[in-house]
Structures are given as C-alpha cells and as structure tokens.
Design an enzyme around this catalytic site. Structure first.
Site, PDB file in Angstrom:
ATOM      1  N   SER A  86     150.272 -39.525 -51.651  1.00  0.00           N
ATOM      2  CA  SER A  86     151.676 -39.791 -51.935  1.00  0.00           C
ATOM      3  C   SER A  86     151.955 -39.538 -53.417  1.00  0.00           C
ATOM      4  O   SER A  86     151.183 -38.875 -54.095  1.00  0.00           O
ATOM      5  CB  SER A  86     152.037 -41.221 -51.540  1.00  0.00           C
ATOM      6  OG  SER A  86     153.440 -41.420 -51.597  1.00  0.00           O
ATOM      7  N   HIS A 143     147.777 -23.543 -44.794  1.00  0.00           N
ATOM      8  CA  HIS A 143     148.703 -22.535 -44.291  1.00  0.00           C
ATOM      9  C   HIS A 143     148.462 -21.167 -44.939  1.00  0.00           C
ATOM     10  O   HIS A 143     148.667 -20.126 -44.317  1.00  0.00           O
ATOM     11  CB  HIS A 143     150.141 -23.007 -44.560  1.00  0.00           C
ATOM     12  CG  HIS A 143     151.194 -22.108 -43.983  1.00  0.00           C
ATOM     13  ND1 HIS A 143     151.227 -21.748 -42.661  1.00  0.00           N
ATOM     14  CD2 HIS A 143     152.261 -21.496 -44.561  1.00  0.00           C
ATOM     15  CE1 HIS A 143     152.258 -20.955 -42.443  1.00  0.00           C
ATOM     16  NE2 HIS A 143     152.913 -20.791 -43.584  1.00  0.00           N
ATOM     17  N   LYS A 173     156.106 -30.382 -52.988  1.00  0.00           N
ATOM     18  CA  LYS A 173     156.094 -31.327 -54.103  1.00  0.00           C
ATOM     19  C   LYS A 173     157.095 -30.983 -55.211  1.00  0.00           C
ATOM     20  O   LYS A 173     157.244 -31.749 -56.151  1.00  0.00           O
ATOM     21  CB  LYS A 173     154.686 -31.392 -54.717  1.00  0.00           C
ATOM     22  CG  LYS A 173     153.579 -31.724 -53.725  1.00  0.00           C
ATOM     23  CD  LYS A 173     152.218 -31.723 -54.394  1.00  0.00           C
ATOM     24  CE  LYS A 173     151.097 -31.974 -53.400  1.00  0.00           C
ATOM     25  NZ  LYS A 173     150.826 -30.829 -52.536  1.00  0.00           N
ATOM     26  N   GLU A 218     165.811 -35.278 -60.735  1.00  0.00           N
ATOM     27  CA  GLU A 218     164.809 -35.811 -61.651  1.00  0.00           C
ATOM     28  C   GLU A 218     165.197 -37.193 -62.177  1.00  0.00           C
ATOM     29  O   GLU A 218     166.376 -37.503 -62.335  1.00  0.00           O
ATOM     30  CB  GLU A 218     164.603 -34.857 -62.831  1.00  0.00           C
ATOM     31  CG  GLU A 218     163.798 -33.623 -62.485  1.00  0.00           C
ATOM     32  CD  GLU A 218     163.420 -32.837 -63.725  1.00  0.00           C
ATOM     33  OE1 GLU A 218     162.299 -32.285 -63.747  1.00  0.00           O
ATOM     34  OE2 GLU A 218     164.231 -32.752 -64.655  1.00  0.00           O
ATOM     35  N   LYS A 269     156.828 -40.652 -57.307  1.00  0.00           N
ATOM     36  CA  LYS A 269     158.250 -40.399 -57.062  1.00  0.00           C
ATOM     37  C   LYS A 269     158.742 -41.074 -55.783  1.00  0.00           C
ATOM     38  O   LYS A 269     159.943 -41.059 -55.493  1.00  0.00           O
ATOM     39  CB  LYS A 269     158.501 -38.894 -57.019  1.00  0.00           C
ATOM     40  CG  LYS A 269     158.249 -38.221 -58.360  1.00  0.00           C
ATOM     41  CD  LYS A 269     158.350 -36.709 -58.272  1.00  0.00           C
ATOM     42  CE  LYS A 269     158.114 -36.080 -59.649  1.00  0.00           C
ATOM     43  NZ  LYS A 269     156.781 -36.380 -60.208  1.00  0.00           N
ATOM     44  N   LYS A 307     158.442 -38.507 -49.333  1.00  0.00           N
ATOM     45  CA  LYS A 307     157.094 -39.063 -49.483  1.00  0.00           C
ATOM     46  C   LYS A 307     157.092 -40.552 -49.135  1.00  0.00           C
ATOM     47  O   LYS A 307     156.134 -41.058 -48.536  1.00  0.00           O
ATOM     48  CB  LYS A 307     156.568 -38.854 -50.901  1.00  0.00           C
ATOM     49  CG  LYS A 307     156.356 -37.400 -51.298  1.00  0.00           C
ATOM     50  CD  LYS A 307     155.378 -36.686 -50.393  1.00  0.00           C
ATOM     51  CE  LYS A 307     153.939 -36.996 -50.708  1.00  0.00           C
ATOM     52  NZ  LYS A 307     152.997 -36.201 -49.893  1.00  0.00           N
ATOM     53  N   LEU A 361     147.808 -32.909 -64.157  1.00  0.00           N
ATOM     54  CA  LEU A 361     147.688 -31.824 -65.135  1.00  0.00           C
ATOM     55  C   LEU A 361     146.900 -30.666 -64.537  1.00  0.00           C
ATOM     56  O   LEU A 361     145.836 -30.859 -63.957  1.00  0.00           O
ATOM     57  CB  LEU A 361     146.966 -32.326 -66.388  1.00  0.00           C
ATOM     58  CG  LEU A 361     147.727 -33.337 -67.239  1.00  0.00           C
ATOM     59  CD1 LEU A 361     146.804 -33.938 -68.282  1.00  0.00           C
ATOM     60  CD2 LEU A 361     148.915 -32.682 -67.911  1.00  0.00           C
ATOM     61  N   GLY A 362     147.428 -29.473 -64.694  1.00  0.00           N
ATOM     62  CA  GLY A 362     146.716 -28.291 -64.223  1.00  0.00           C
ATOM     63  C   GLY A 362     147.043 -27.896 -62.801  1.00  0.00           C
ATOM     64  O   GLY A 362     146.602 -26.854 -62.329  1.00  0.00           O
TER      65      GLY A 362
END
Length: 606
Positions: free
Chosen positions: A402, A309, A363, A537, A405, A417, A444-445
C-alpha cells in the site's frame, strides 16, 4: 614462481634454518663440544626437523601467499615454531631424561627471527618490485575501523592504484594520534579541512558503513567547500559476496544522505514462513516487486512465481535470478494482467503458493487523476482478483503493498489504495488466509520517483522543477521498502496495516539542492523553479491517521495499525458497478469512500 618451486624453496630454507639453529644454539653454550658425535644434539635436530615440517603442513605455512602476509601469518609461524620446540623438549625428556631449556630457548628465538625474516623479505621484495613510480593522489580515509583499514591495505597493495593513502580521520578519540597500518589518525571530522591543506589531499574516501546520514552530509559539505571529491566504499554485503571489491569506490548518492539505520530483520521468523515454500509476487518486474524477489531468494524458497504484465521486465528479473540462484530455486515467469480474473485464478490453482506479495498497481498520482476508472480497474479490481484467488486456493499469507497516500487521501490513487486495503480487510474476516497491508512513503530510485526526473533536468542544464517550497515527503530506499514487506509477512496475524518508522519527512526542495551538489554544480548553475501543486497532490503525507496509530512498535521501526473497515456495501457497489459510472462520478465516489464521507445517494441506489 610456480607452486612447486615456491614449496621447494621454502622447505629448503626452513630446513636449513631449523638444523642450523639447533647446532648454533648448542655451540653458543658449549663451544668445545664435538657437534657431530653428540647423541643429544642428533636427537634434538631430527625431532625439530620432523616436527617443524609437520606443524608447517598443519598450519599451511607453505601454501601462504607471503607477498600479502600480515599478523595472522606471523601468528601461525609462532604457533608452528613453539609447538615444534615443545615436542623436542618432550623427546629430550623421554630419551635423555633431561631438558636443555637454554639451548631450546635460543633455538626458539632463532627460528622465529629467521623463518619470520624470510617471509618478511619475501613481502618486501614483492612490494619493491611492484612499487608505483607514477604520481599518486594523496588520499584521506574517513574511518579508521575495520572497513577503513581494509581500504588502506588494499590501496597500498594495488600496483594499479591511483590513490596514495596518507592518513585517517575518525571520531573515536581513543584512536587519535595512533598509527594504523602505518598511517596516522589525525583526529575527528573537525580536522578534515586542515588535513586537506597540510597533506595536499586530492581525494577523500569515506569508509564507515554505519555512518549516519547527518554525519555523511556534514563530511560531504566540508569536502564540497574544499573542492575535494569524496567517494564512499561499496556496501559491505556487496564486498562479502564478491559482487564488488572494497576499492571500487562510488560517488555519494542522494539515497546516502537520506538513509537511516538499516532495518534489522527477524531472520528466523522470515525463514520459517518462506524457506522451502512457494512464493508468488505480482508486479515482479517493477522496482519494488523485483527487489522483493531478490530479498526473498536469500531465504531459499522452493519456488518463486514472477507475475507481471510487461514481458521485458519479467524476462530481465527472471534472467537475473536464474543466473544468481541456478539450481537452488525454481524461478517461474508468468505473464498475466491482474485485471484478468480468470488468469489470476489459473496461476494460483496451478502453483498453489504459500505466500503472495501483491506489488502490482498504478502509482502515478497526477495520471490517475485523469484516469480514475483505470485506477479502480487496476488498484481495486486487480487487488480483489488476486486476493480472491489467494483465498480460494488457501494461500497462507497475502501481503498488499500500500502507500502513505492511502491516509486521508486527496487523490484517486491514494483512495484506490485505501479501498484495496478495505477489500483485503473484508476478506480477512472470512478467510483462512492472513491478509495484511504494508504502507510506506516514496521510494527513491523507483520508476515514479522524483530522483530520475531531477537527474534528467540537471543533465539538460536545468532548471529543476519543484511543485512547492514547503512540500514534504517521506522517503525510503527500495531495499528498505522490500525488507519491510517481507518482515510484515512474518508478523502477520491478519487484518493489520504495517508501517515503517520513516523518521522525519524531507522537503522536496532540500532533496533537489542535495542532488545539485552531488552532481557537482552549485545552486547558481542549476536553478530551482516552483511549478505549483499538481492535480491530486498533498502538501504533506501521513502514514497512519490518529484512529489507527498504536503507540509502541510491534517490531523495531515497524508500527501496526488496525484501520477500521466500514461501508462494505459501498465497496461492493464500486466493484460491481463502477463501469456504469462516468469518470468524474468514479473520482467523487472513491474519494468519499476512502475518506468516510457520505456518497451521493443516487449513485449508491443505482
């Protein structure tokens, strides 16, 4: 010195050595012999002269950069000299009916000593001219294997270096007290502290590509306590492809401390379903999507369709791949929103992909709590649009990205998801396309990772904000996640949920502490504050619930689960009617649906 001058000089020196050695060897054995009239001597000299230069040419002895000579080059000299002596012996036997073994033996030894000596002097001359008079930092190399040896050699030969390698440390007891490339192997990691004091070490280089995260953590802790900065060599693959030099050291990152053994891919199975095929990736500009594109290109697809997008992110990954794989892979950038059903069908119809990786999604957990309808639009409706298009145009394999979570979700993002998984499982029952999902933990990252946030907070002087001291998460690197996704496509039979064995979950507070230390600060300088759990969370994450777990991995480090698909009518209702519901109703509905709880009857009856 130019190549022609170098070639002429070496050939002249070798010629003098070859001819001189055979004459000297004859004279040693027969001092009174008339050297200039003996037919045997003449035949031997001419044969040696011709065969030596032939074998020198064969083994490229005149093309070697002798200022960087090593054992390999000396081995080539040994082969050339030995073969030339053997040829001379054969010629002696044919023309003279005798072989002068003692003479040839002396000539062989003189050739090795003098020809090898000339190259050694050349190397010593280079090292002397390029010696460094400036003050160098005594450096300890952790790892005396192939990588450590390569680092030591590079440092010794680099005339612009800052570091002077003085010793190795290695846990392999067989190497202890030995010398490698002139440097002693002092012992295992237990001698690091003593070595720092003994040699005045100012720099430590970690040169073990396969080092486990726990061992790296131990070494880094020792270095930190000793006040010595430790750096690590670049990845071997980056060195091999020429992206980085072996002596371009980098700082230890938090990813290194959390890393696990790399996933070993089944190269043949991946090549079979990717090589020469058309591959489409949605969300190709994102952190996961772009890495999938990079990894896929290693398997030589015919065409790679980048769907996204955001025009800037798609442009950047397109330019990167075009520059790296120009001429070998056709890269096609497609701007399109997965919520735009007609656009997805248009792209699928035009390019007829064989494999689809669906990485596009919302996400961010707390944001989706405030925007449940947008989460449904993108994660549920968007997935259905892409999956329906894949089914319609007979895609071979569809892989949904996926999340952990999606297991017993307590938030909107995880619920959407899980519902996306339900949608592809529903399609898998009736479609020729193989639909599968891949679940993994936090990456990570990536853009939504806590690492960039923690780094920003450290840069601002702290404090680092952690939600709860007990909160844990599974972590993996972007390349790990991408490799799992690619391997899942090769393993797909249809309907599976693939999961990586991610090891033990990591406490977020431990991650923050590691990052503080890696940034050169102490916990006294950068404080950690606890802000409380945010909306949606969970304290702990799961990858497969009890009903989905298969005890044995289908592939090393990859487990498989068959998530039970139920409540087809409710999924259909959500897809068709969610826009008529209010935000809080959507939130309640998706949470109940994903957790197999009974939804409010009046909503279902609408």
């Amino acid at each position: 010195m130019t190549y022609k001058k170098r070639l002429s000089l070496l050939m002249l020196l070798d010629s003098f050595i070859v001819l001189g050695s055979i004459y000297v060897s004859y004279f040693i054995l027969v001092p009174n012999l008339n050297l200039y009239t003996t037919a045997t001597l003449t035949i031997s000299a001419v044969t040696l002269f011709v065969t030596h230069h032939l074998f020198a040419y064969q083994f490229h002895l005149y093309k070697k950069a002798w200022e960087y000579a090593s054992i390999h080059e000396l081995t080539l000299i040994f082969k050339a000299v030995t073969l030339s002596i053997l040829c001379t012996a054969i010629i002696q036997f044919i023309f003279i009916q005798d072989i002068y073994f003692r003479t040839l033996g002396i000539a062989w030894m003189m050739h090795l000593l003098l020809i090898g000596g000339v190259r050694l002097v050349w190397r010593m001359k280079h090292d002397w001219i390029n010696r460094i008079d400036t003050e160098l930092k005594p450096t300890l190399i952790i790892g005396a294997g192939a990588a450590g040896t390569m680092v030591a050699k590079q440092l010794k030969q680099d005339n612009k270096r800052e570091f002077d390698p003085v010793a190795f440390v290695d846990d392999d007891k067989r190497k202890h007290k030995l010398e490698i490339v002139g440097l002693p192997v002092l012992g295992g990691k237990e001698v690091i502290k003593g070595s720092i004091e003994k040699f005045g070490i100012q720099k430590i280089i970690i040169a073990i590509p396969s080092l486990r995260a726990s061992d790296l953590q131990d070494i880094y802790t020792i270095c930190k306590e000793s006040g010595i900065k430790a750096q690590i060599i670049p990845k071997i693959e980056d060195v091999m492809v020429g992206k980085l030099s072996v002596n371009q050291f980098r700082d230890v990152e938090v990813e290194d401390l959390l890393g696990r053994e790399p996933i070993q891919l089944n190269i043949s199975s991946i090549s079979e379903y990717v090589k020469g095929k058309t591959v489409l990736v949605t969300g190709a500009g994102g952190s996961i999507g772009s890495e999938i594109c990079r990894q896929i290109c290693k398997f030589n697809p015919k065409k790679l369709i980048l769907v996204g997008h955001g025009e800037n992110s798609i442009y950047h990954i397109e330019m990167e791949l075009r520059n790296k794989f120009a001429g070998s892979i056709e890269v096609v950038p497609m701007i399109g929103d997965i919520q735009d059903r007609s656009r997805m069908f248009e792209i699928m119809e035009e390019y007829q992909p064989n494999v689809v990786y669906h990485a596009a999604a919302h996400k961010h957990v707390p944001l989706m709590e405030y925007n449940p309808k947008e989460a449904v639009k993108n994660n549920v409706i968007g997935t259905k649009n892409v999956a329906d298009a894949a089914d319609t145009f007979n895609v071979d394999t569809f892989v949904l990205i996926s999340s952990d979570k999606a297991v017993n979700p307590t938030n909107v993002m995880g619920s959407t998801k899980r519902i996306a998984e339900m949608i592809i499982q529903q399609l898998d029952r009736i479609s020729q396309t193989k639909f599968v999902a891949v679940r993994f933990g936090n990456v990570l990252g990536s853009r939504g990772s806590v690492i960039p946030l923690f780094k920003k907070q450290i840069k601002q002087g702290g404090p680092i904000t952690v939600t709860d001291p007990k909160m844990t998460r599974y972590f993996m690197t972007i390349p790990e996640a991408s490799r799992l996704v690619i391997q899942a496509g090769a393993l797909a039979n249809g309907g599976e949920v693939f999961v990586l064995d991610m090891g033990e979950p990591v406490k977020i507070v431990d991650l923050a502490k590691n990052l503080i230390r890696l940034s050169g600060y102490s916990s006294d300088e950068i404080k950690i504050e606890y802000s409380g759990i945010r909306p949606g969370e969970k304290m702990y994450e799961e990858l497969l619930n009890d009903e989905e777990v298969h005890d044995k991995p289908i592939f090393p480090k990859i487990f498989i689960g068959k998530a039970v698909f139920e409540r087809e009518e409710e999924v259909d209702f959500l897809v068709e009617k969610f826009e008529t519901l209010r935000s809080h109703e959507v939130k309640t509905f998706v949470l109940n649906l994903a957790n197999k709880k009974e939804n409010i009857k009046q909503l279902v009856s609408k």
